[in-house]
Motif scaffolding. Structure first.
Motif, short mmCIF file in Angstrom:
data_model
loop_
_atom_site.label_atom_id
_atom_site.label_comp_id
_atom_site.label_asym_id
_atom_site.label_seq_id
_atom_site.Cartn_x
_atom_site.Cartn_y
_atom_site.Cartn_z
N MET A 1 111.80 65.86 83.23
CA MET A 1 112.38 66.35 84.38
C MET A 1 112.67 68.12 84.29
O MET A 1 113.24 68.16 83.20
CB MET A 1 113.46 65.51 85.08
CG MET A 1 114.11 66.21 86.35
SD MET A 1 115.66 65.38 86.79
CE MET A 1 116.04 66.41 88.04
N GLY A 2 112.34 69.04 85.14
CA GLY A 2 112.57 70.20 85.00
C GLY A 2 113.90 70.62 85.22
O GLY A 2 114.82 69.91 85.52
N THR A 3 114.38 71.90 84.91
CA THR A 3 115.61 72.21 84.86
C THR A 3 115.81 73.19 86.39
O THR A 3 114.68 74.03 86.39
CB THR A 3 116.20 73.12 83.72
OG1 THR A 3 116.00 72.33 82.56
CG2 THR A 3 117.34 73.60 83.86
N SER A 4 116.71 72.98 87.06
CA SER A 4 116.87 74.08 88.13
C SER A 4 118.09 74.81 88.10
O SER A 4 119.21 74.37 87.29
CB SER A 4 117.11 72.76 89.27
OG SER A 4 118.44 72.31 89.28
N SER A 33 119.53 67.51 77.87
CA SER A 33 119.94 68.64 77.40
C SER A 33 118.92 69.59 77.43
O SER A 33 117.95 69.31 76.97
CB SER A 33 120.90 68.53 76.14
OG SER A 33 119.89 67.83 75.00
N VAL A 34 119.05 71.09 77.19
CA VAL A 34 118.30 72.26 77.30
C VAL A 34 118.78 73.16 76.23
O VAL A 34 119.96 73.62 76.29
CB VAL A 34 118.20 72.93 78.74
CG1 VAL A 34 116.89 73.79 78.73
CG2 VAL A 34 117.96 71.49 79.97
N GLN A 35 117.80 73.55 75.53
CA GLN A 35 118.01 74.56 74.42
C GLN A 35 117.67 76.00 75.15
O GLN A 35 116.67 76.20 76.06
CB GLN A 35 117.08 74.50 73.25
CG GLN A 35 117.37 75.25 72.21
CD GLN A 35 118.49 74.71 71.25
OE1 GLN A 35 118.76 73.67 71.35
NE2 GLN A 35 119.35 75.65 70.49
N PHE A 84 122.44 73.96 76.83
CA PHE A 84 123.11 73.26 77.89
C PHE A 84 123.15 71.53 77.95
O PHE A 84 122.25 71.11 77.61
CB PHE A 84 122.49 73.67 79.22
CG PHE A 84 122.60 75.08 79.41
CD1 PHE A 84 123.85 75.78 79.79
CD2 PHE A 84 121.67 75.77 79.83
CE1 PHE A 84 124.08 76.98 80.19
CE2 PHE A 84 121.67 77.46 80.13
CZ PHE A 84 123.10 77.78 80.15
N PRO A 85 124.37 70.99 78.14
CA PRO A 85 124.29 69.53 78.09
C PRO A 85 123.62 69.01 79.11
O PRO A 85 123.01 69.87 80.22
CB PRO A 85 125.76 69.37 78.16
CG PRO A 85 126.26 70.35 78.78
CD PRO A 85 125.50 71.58 78.44
N SER A 86 123.22 67.86 79.33
CA SER A 86 122.70 67.08 80.51
C SER A 86 123.64 67.18 81.63
O SER A 86 124.97 67.23 81.44
CB SER A 86 122.11 65.70 80.18
OG SER A 86 123.27 64.78 79.67
#
Length: 270
Positions: A1-4, A33-35, A84-86
């Motif tokens: 799933m992408g990040t918004s 989570s996103v780096q 960033f955390p989920s």
């Protein structure tokens, strides 16, 4: 799933003035989570000058020289590189609204020639009394063929607070032919240019009928026009562009004669 990513401004009406603080949050939502390599936020305010299609070619050199005028810019680093955390992460921010150098923070406005992305002024009332007869009309080729008429009236002020209506009254004292309609026409005049030349464009932005049919002679007809919020702004005049407004009183006679009287307006926000 992408990040918004979503930017939310705290002030609901999004109206700010020079010197105030623009604040809000940047909301980042992700299932996992996103780096990331850091997050920064840039605020810019510009004036964009552009020619309408009918003017391109007439002032080609001017058209090529038109550049956005930057009046405010600011960049802040919100988050250093990391992860960033989920779920949803909200990062608050604040920008002071300070203009660059001696520039002015003009009111946001979108027109044919001029677009301003992010002025208070002093107002002196200027009432105008007017009389319209065949002899006072301009740009008339065959004045002798015009029917006889006499129209009197007044505008309470041509210096107008943009949030208050334009008011006045009009009286048809005499007319040899029947009246078909009386209208108020609000016109926006945009002028922009440089050393190579200037382009001017007048646009009707509002038309209100204040009388229909052959009105009684000597009857006072009230004039009341609210300035449309999306199509008006305080009158502006700078080195590169002007945004001005005019009101036309238009009287249409049954003999297909059109009587127009023009009054320049100065709009101001107090």
């Amino acid at each position: 799933m992408g990040t918004s990513l979503d930017i939310k401004i705290k002030r609901a009406n999004k109206v700010y003035h020079a010197g105030e603080m623009l604040s809000g949050v940047v909301a980042i939502t992700s299932k996992d989570s996103v780096q990331h390599q850091g997050v920064s936020l840039t605020m810019e305010g510009t004036v964009n000058l552009q020619l309408s299609a009918k003017s391109v070619g007439v002032f080609e050199a001017f058209y090529n020289s038109v550049k956005p005028i930057q009046i405010i810019t600011s960049t802040i680093e919100m988050v250093k590189p990391g992860k960033f955390p989920s779920g949803k992460t909200e990062i608050p921010f604040e920008f002071p609204l300070h203009v660059k150098g001696n520039k002015v923070l003009y009111e946001t406005y979108h027109g044919v020639f001029v677009n301003i992305q992010p002025q208070k002024g002093k107002l002196t009332p200027s009432p105008v009394d007017f009389t319209i007869t065949p002899e006072t009309l301009q740009n008339v080729k065959e004045r002798a063929l015009l029917p006889k008429f006499l129209i009197r009236g007044h505008l309470n002020s041509t210096n107008c607070v943009i949030t208050q209506p334009l008011t006045g009254e009009l009286v048809i004292e005499h007319s040899e032919v029947a009246i078909k309609s009386i209208e108020l026409q609000l016109v926006r005049v945009e002028t922009c240019g440089c050393a190579e030349g200037y382009a001017r464009d007048a646009t009707e932005i509002q038309n209100i009928q204040i009388a229909d049919g052959d009105v009684c002679r000597g009857l006072s007809i009230p004039m009341h026009m609210v300035f449309p919020r999306l199509f008006t702004c305080p009158t502006l005049e700078t080195t590169n562009f002007k945004v001005e407004f005019e009101i036309n009183i238009v009287v249409l006679l049954h003999a297909d004669h059109l009587i127009t009287e023009n009054f320049p307006l100065k709009l101001c926000r107090t």
